[in-house]
Motif scaffolding. Sequence first.
Motif, PDB file in Angstrom:
ATOM      1  N   MET A  86     -25.794 -34.142  24.388  1.00  0.00           N
ATOM      2  CA  MET A  86     -25.676 -35.245  25.199  1.00  0.00           C
ATOM      3  C   MET A  86     -25.702 -36.164  23.271  1.00  0.00           C
ATOM      4  SD  MET A  86     -29.477 -35.439  26.883  1.00  0.00           S
ATOM      5  CE  MET A  86     -29.511 -37.360  27.444  1.00  0.00           C
ATOM      6  N   ALA A  87     -25.404 -35.822  22.530  1.00  0.00           N
ATOM      7  CA  ALA A  87     -24.974 -36.937  21.067  1.00  0.00           C
ATOM      8  C   ALA A  87     -23.399 -36.743  21.018  1.00  0.00           C
ATOM      9  CB  ALA A  87     -25.849 -36.994  20.110  1.00  0.00           C
ATOM     10  N   ALA A  88     -22.907 -34.986  21.429  1.00  0.00           N
ATOM     11  CA  ALA A  88     -20.835 -35.112  21.201  1.00  0.00           C
ATOM     12  C   ALA A  88     -21.170 -34.322  22.686  1.00  0.00           C
ATOM     13  CB  ALA A  88     -21.469 -33.693  20.423  1.00  0.00           C
ATOM     14  N   ALA A  89     -21.562 -35.635  23.371  1.00  0.00           N
ATOM     15  CA  ALA A  89     -21.030 -35.265  25.117  1.00  0.00           C
ATOM     16  C   ALA A  89     -19.465 -35.603  25.084  1.00  0.00           C
ATOM     17  CB  ALA A  89     -20.994 -35.747  25.564  1.00  0.00           C
ATOM     18  N   LEU A  90     -19.068 -37.013  24.390  1.00  0.00           N
ATOM     19  CA  LEU A  90     -17.649 -37.306  24.680  1.00  0.00           C
ATOM     20  C   LEU A  90     -16.784 -36.451  23.929  1.00  0.00           C
ATOM     21  CD1 LEU A  90     -15.065 -38.522  26.026  1.00  0.00           C
ATOM     22  CD2 LEU A  90     -15.778 -40.622  24.781  1.00  0.00           C
ATOM     23  N   PRO A  91     -16.296 -36.073  22.582  1.00  0.00           N
ATOM     24  CA  PRO A  91     -16.274 -35.371  21.694  1.00  0.00           C
ATOM     25  C   PRO A  91     -15.961 -33.942  22.337  1.00  0.00           C
ATOM     26  CG  PRO A  91     -17.896 -36.236  20.389  1.00  0.00           C
ATOM     27  CD  PRO A  91     -17.817 -36.986  21.471  1.00  0.00           C
ATOM     28  N   ILE A  92     -16.490 -33.498  22.687  1.00  0.00           N
ATOM     29  CA  ILE A  92     -17.303 -31.923  22.606  1.00  0.00           C
ATOM     30  C   ILE A  92     -16.038 -31.667  24.680  1.00  0.00           C
ATOM     31  CG2 ILE A  92     -18.654 -30.368  25.164  1.00  0.00           C
ATOM     32  CD1 ILE A  92     -20.557 -31.088  23.066  1.00  0.00           C
ATOM     33  N   ILE A  93     -16.142 -32.893  24.942  1.00  0.00           N
ATOM     34  CA  ILE A  93     -15.661 -33.006  26.879  1.00  0.00           C
ATOM     35  C   ILE A  93     -13.856 -32.553  26.645  1.00  0.00           C
ATOM     36  CG2 ILE A  93     -14.587 -33.941  28.622  1.00  0.00           C
ATOM     37  CD1 ILE A  93     -17.359 -32.306  29.221  1.00  0.00           C
ATOM     38  N   ASP A  94     -13.962 -33.635  25.402  1.00  0.00           N
ATOM     39  CA  ASP A  94     -12.242 -33.832  24.679  1.00  0.00           C
ATOM     40  C   ASP A  94     -11.303 -33.154  24.789  1.00  0.00           C
ATOM     41  OD1 ASP A  94     -10.466 -36.341  24.916  1.00  0.00           O
ATOM     42  OD2 ASP A  94     -10.263 -36.305  22.812  1.00  0.00           O
ATOM     43  N   LEU A  95     -12.208 -32.314  23.227  1.00  0.00           N
ATOM     44  CA  LEU A  95     -11.529 -31.449  22.592  1.00  0.00           C
ATOM     45  C   LEU A  95     -11.244 -30.195  23.270  1.00  0.00           C
ATOM     46  CD1 LEU A  95     -13.870 -31.640  18.962  1.00  0.00           C
ATOM     47  CD2 LEU A  95     -11.212 -32.218  19.605  1.00  0.00           C
ATOM     48  N   VAL A  96     -12.302 -30.242  23.976  1.00  0.00           N
ATOM     49  CA  VAL A  96     -12.122 -29.034  25.351  1.00  0.00           C
ATOM     50  C   VAL A  96     -11.243 -29.195  25.832  1.00  0.00           C
ATOM     51  CG1 VAL A  96     -13.442 -28.006  27.280  1.00  0.00           C
ATOM     52  CG2 VAL A  96     -14.522 -27.843  25.035  1.00  0.00           C
ATOM     53  N   TYR A  97     -11.161 -30.018  26.857  1.00  0.00           N
ATOM     54  CA  TYR A  97     -10.099 -30.374  28.501  1.00  0.00           C
ATOM     55  C   TYR A  97      -8.785 -31.056  28.208  1.00  0.00           C
ATOM     56  CZ  TYR A  97     -14.275 -28.161  30.750  1.00  0.00           C
ATOM     57  OH  TYR A  97     -14.762 -27.515  31.992  1.00  0.00           O
ATOM     58  N   ARG A  98      -8.652 -32.001  27.431  1.00  0.00           N
ATOM     59  CA  ARG A  98      -7.986 -32.720  27.687  1.00  0.00           C
ATOM     60  C   ARG A  98      -6.839 -32.540  26.690  1.00  0.00           C
ATOM     61  NH1 ARG A  98      -5.409 -37.188  23.844  1.00  0.00           N
ATOM     62  NH2 ARG A  98      -7.523 -37.236  22.613  1.00  0.00           N
ATOM     63  N   ARG A  99      -5.874 -31.843  27.763  1.00  0.00           N
ATOM     64  CA  ARG A  99      -4.541 -31.361  27.327  1.00  0.00           C
ATOM     65  C   ARG A  99      -3.436 -31.809  28.592  1.00  0.00           C
ATOM     66  NH1 ARG A  99      -7.631 -28.186  26.039  1.00  0.00           N
ATOM     67  NH2 ARG A  99      -7.639 -28.718  23.945  1.00  0.00           N
ATOM     68  N   GLY A 100      -1.996 -31.451  28.736  1.00  0.00           N
ATOM     69  CA  GLY A 100      -1.726 -31.514  30.055  1.00  0.00           C
ATOM     70  C   GLY A 100      -1.575 -32.731  30.589  1.00  0.00           C
ATOM     71  N   ARG A 101      -2.176 -32.474  31.797  1.00  0.00           N
ATOM     72  CA  ARG A 101      -2.215 -33.281  33.021  1.00  0.00           C
ATOM     73  C   ARG A 101      -3.193 -34.100  32.875  1.00  0.00           C
ATOM     74  NH1 ARG A 101       1.394 -31.143  38.366  1.00  0.00           N
ATOM     75  NH2 ARG A 101       3.240 -30.236  37.042  1.00  0.00           N
ATOM     76  N   PHE A 102      -4.351 -33.205  31.677  1.00  0.00           N
ATOM     77  CA  PHE A 102      -5.461 -33.850  31.925  1.00  0.00           C
ATOM     78  C   PHE A 102      -5.838 -35.000  30.433  1.00  0.00           C
ATOM     79  CE2 PHE A 102     -10.564 -34.008  30.758  1.00  0.00           C
ATOM     80  CZ  PHE A 102     -11.396 -34.133  31.778  1.00  0.00           C
ATOM     81  N   HIS A 103      -5.787 -36.205  31.449  1.00  0.00           N
ATOM     82  CA  HIS A 103      -6.206 -37.542  30.083  1.00  0.00           C
ATOM     83  C   HIS A 103      -7.244 -37.904  29.723  1.00  0.00           C
ATOM     84  CE1 HIS A 103      -1.673 -37.725  31.596  1.00  0.00           C
ATOM     85  NE2 HIS A 103      -1.904 -37.558  33.125  1.00  0.00           N
ATOM     86  N   PHE A 104      -6.951 -38.885  28.236  1.00  0.00           N
ATOM     87  CA  PHE A 104      -8.551 -39.721  27.450  1.00  0.00           C
ATOM     88  C   PHE A 104      -9.364 -39.258  28.702  1.00  0.00           C
ATOM     89  CE2 PHE A 104     -10.576 -42.153  24.951  1.00  0.00           C
ATOM     90  CZ  PHE A 104     -11.344 -41.536  24.482  1.00  0.00           C
TER      91      PHE A 104
END
Length: 540
Positions: free
Chosen positions: A340-358
Amino acid sequence: MASGFFSRAARALRPSHQHSAFSATLLLMVAVMLSRVIGYVREAYIAWAFGAGTQTDAYVAAFTLPDWLNYILAGGTASITFISIYTRYLSQDKQQDAKKTFSAIITIITTILVIMIVFAEFYTTAFTRWYFRGFTEDQVLLCAQLTRILLPAQIFFYVGGVVSAVLLSKRLFLLPALGPLLYNVFIIVGGVVGARRYGISSLAIGALVGAFAGPFLVNALGAAKTDIGFRLNFDFRDQGFREWIKLSIPLMLGVSLVTADDWILRFFASHGAGDITRLNYAKRLFAVPIAVLGQATGQASLPFFARLFGEGKREEFARLVNESVYKLVAASLLMSAWMMAAALPIIDLVYRRGRFHFQDSRETAVYFFWFALSLALWSAQALYSRAFYAAGNTLTPMVASTLLTIASIPIYSVLYRTHGVVGLAIASDAGILLNTLAMVILLDRGGLVRVRDLQWKEIGKAFLTAVAAGAAAYYASYMLPVSTSKAQNLAAFAVRTMVWAVVAWIGLKVMRSELPGAMRRKKATAEPSTEIAEDTSAGV
């Protein structure tokens, strides 16, 4: 010492090696973790190649009808109900009865499944248009096309599930653990190899090939070496088959929120472009700790639960269930605080690339935050349900789960109308809370597992430690907020994780928690089943 460790590890990795409860749990946890890592690569590839939009919504939705078909024939739980019967036959030295029942279950149900798949192929478009009412016509046609590709895979999942039950009953855990790994690998390969020619359909093709190669072929090759004795058998009067049907009918007719949650989420989220996909990304990542903590332990524990109960060792059975639940819940509470505390950095590092945006990361992280809140409930539910299955009782939990699932639908509806897609994630938490409480109450009232014997004081220590660690990690986010910079987000992730780990360690020390010692203590988990392992292996 080192040579002894590597020698034991090599033995554990032999397909013919018979595992104890501890080694089976460890093996399945590692295998599930590897599967989820590959699953992450799969989801990350899909996010990179196709993003989060109407096309990926159609792909995720395409799994709904195949999942329904699988569920109707208890495909997802076929191995669970069969393990208890097959294990009892083995313990009573009724090898021929075990082979006949196995053959009947495979032959009869597979025939019915093939007929249902042929029927479903004709009505796929009509179903898609009815269920996903927010889809455009192009989405309906694409979803129907993908569904038709995925439907035959259910044959391989079903047969593979029953065959894996034979291996699990004989304490052969390696090959069943490999099936999901290969399944995910083939989805990725299908996308990489065929994306240019077939588009997103390449993922569905990869899933079909993966279902054959992973859950089916690997288990079938392993079982063939154990004198499985399969023969075509249409004997509806076989005693073991009729018992399996009796145990499975509640699972066929009932609906558990554990499965229905995804269906309900897709139904309500179909009105917004990309909403199904972002929910799916959040839920799939949340499924990693669920699988590692809850499902792997539950799968490894079921044969031992069943044997203890079948031998009339009710106190050992209840003690093993409570000990396993305590460890899972306590560890899950700590893990939830970090997620819960690290939700945003976890998701962003895992998924954001190509057509998946910030912006996709921000929305997905909110869903992930709320899903993470219920990790302990999902983990505990996996063990409690298997305690029922080991006791040969599928009717009671499934009636309760069905009633609670139906009662939960208005909760999803109200929270969706008032809080949008975020409300669906919150409703998911509420639903699994009700479901888990029902399992606890029913097991207690049935005299199977007493809730008062659970280590509530130790769970309380873990909860307070989790709250402190999660709060500290959350406030540490003000030091390094997440942005569009990958480097800064990696640093934010590291800071939150470090703060969480330090505070959690201090908290467990100050509280004098028994959790660290209990997690290291092999004998605490495996003690009741160690006797079983010794008794069974004596004649090998």
